[in-house]
Design an enzyme around this catalytic site. Structure first.
Site, PDB file in Angstrom:
ATOM      1  N   GLU A  13       0.825  -1.266  -0.052  1.00 24.73           N
ATOM      2  CA  GLU A  13      -0.053  -0.013   0.072  1.00 24.73           C
ATOM      3  C   GLU A  13       0.835   1.167   0.072  1.00 24.73           C
ATOM      4  OE1 GLU A  13      -4.108  -1.777   2.125  1.00 24.73           O
ATOM      5  OE2 GLU A  13      -2.195  -1.283   3.532  1.00 24.73           O
ATOM      6  N   GLY A  79     -12.701  -3.947   1.645  1.00 24.17           N
ATOM      7  CA  GLY A  79     -13.851  -5.010   1.315  1.00 24.17           C
ATOM      8  C   GLY A  79     -15.018  -4.116   1.081  1.00 24.17           C
ATOM      9  N   MET A 176      -9.204  -2.571   8.316  1.00 21.81           N
ATOM     10  CA  MET A 176      -8.756  -2.722   9.691  1.00 21.81           C
ATOM     11  C   MET A 176      -7.966  -1.670  10.403  1.00 21.81           C
ATOM     12  SD  MET A 176      -7.697  -6.847   8.742  1.00 21.81           S
ATOM     13  CE  MET A 176      -7.601  -7.355  10.232  1.00 21.81           C
ATOM     14  N   GLU A 177      -7.916  -0.614   9.754  1.00 24.03           N
ATOM     15  CA  GLU A 177      -7.367   0.407  10.397  1.00 24.03           C
ATOM     16  C   GLU A 177      -7.769   1.831  10.439  1.00 24.03           C
ATOM     17  OE1 GLU A 177      -5.887  -1.134   7.658  1.00 24.03           O
ATOM     18  OE2 GLU A 177      -4.946  -2.693   8.722  1.00 24.03           O
ATOM     19  N   ASP A 200     -12.058  -6.375  -2.686  1.00 27.35           N
ATOM     20  CA  ASP A 200     -12.871  -7.669  -2.751  1.00 27.35           C
ATOM     21  C   ASP A 200     -14.548  -7.294  -2.123  1.00 27.35           C
ATOM     22  OD1 ASP A 200     -11.119  -7.501  -0.047  1.00 27.35           O
ATOM     23  OD2 ASP A 200     -13.165  -8.038   0.579  1.00 27.35           O
TER      24      ASP A 200
END
Ligand code: ADE
Length: 232
Positions: A13, A79, A176-177, A200
């Protein structure tokens, strides 16, 4: 003078941004490498935080205390939680929220940290606007959406879990962050925005799709960030 902190959770990333930047100094702290220098003639600190909320929060605090960044941008993949938002599209945060915080037994809202006084962490409107324009400039074929980013220490790959994130939290994408970056930025009064490209659909297909699409998604997102910082 602006100094932009750019955070990606994973190497892929931030790798294209690091390749493009002029590095003056690398500072190691909390097992993270903070790359100080310039990108497109803008002062930046680029860092891979590692995955998850704790890494993300620590990373922001270091950017605040050691580097005195004026803005924080989180770039990466996510996602999709919305059938209109496809793999390859981009979500620009209006706000961020935790989906794995639950003190509802005490009357708090789902996602609300007790005694903090806020559940949604609001992104900086001027950064949102710049990100939208930058996406049209550099990725004209990619659809950009603005909406809520929901975060937790879970990779979402289950339809029922995904549906909860949609119904309870009205998220546009899951990762997740972001909310931890948003919370830590807010506590430090640093304007922030989260920009995520969709890798996704956060359901059973994620296991297959994520490895196939994460690299291109991460690179598209990084390209947008490199462009938008010139206008801050
Ligand atoms: N990052 C990319 N896809 C994700 C997903 N499905 N859940 C959590 N984080 C993600």
């Amino acid at each position: 003078m602006n100094k932009i902190g750019i955070i990606g959770a994973m190497e892929l990333e931030v790798e294209t941004l690091k390749e493009k930047m002029k590095i003056n100094n690398i500072v190691k702290k909390a097992s993270m490498d903070f790359h100080e220098g310039s990108l497109n003639d803008v002062e930046v600190v680029i860092v891979r935080s590692g995955i998850g909320k704790v890494n993300a929060g620590i990373c922001v605090q270091i950017l605040a205390d050691l580097f005195h960044v004026t803005h924080i941008i989180n770039t990466g993949v996510a996602g999709s939680l919305n059938p209109s938002i496809d793999i390859g599209d981009i979500v620009i945060s209006t706000d961020a929220m935790y989906h794995d915080v639950d003190a509802t037994v005490f009357g708090y809202q789902p996602g609300e940290i007790p005694q903090l006084g806020q559940r949604e962490f609001i992104a900086e409107p001027s950064l949102i606007a710049l990100a939208k324009v930058a996406c049209e400039d550099v990725n004209p074929d990619i659809h950009a959406f603005s909406g809520r980013v929901v975060s937790g220490d879970q990779f979402i790959s289950d339809k029922a879990v995904k549906e909860r994130l949609v119904n309870v939290f009205e998220g546009f994408c899951a990762e997740m962050e972001g909310a931890a970056i948003a919370q830590a930025s807010t506590l430090n009064h640093i304007p922030f925005v989260i920009i995520r490209a969709i890798s996704d659909k956060a359901d059973e297909s994620a296991e297959m799709d994520y490895p196939s699409f994460e690299r291109k998604a991460a690179a598209d997102c990084a390209k947008l960030v490199a462009h938008m910082i010139q206008k801050i």
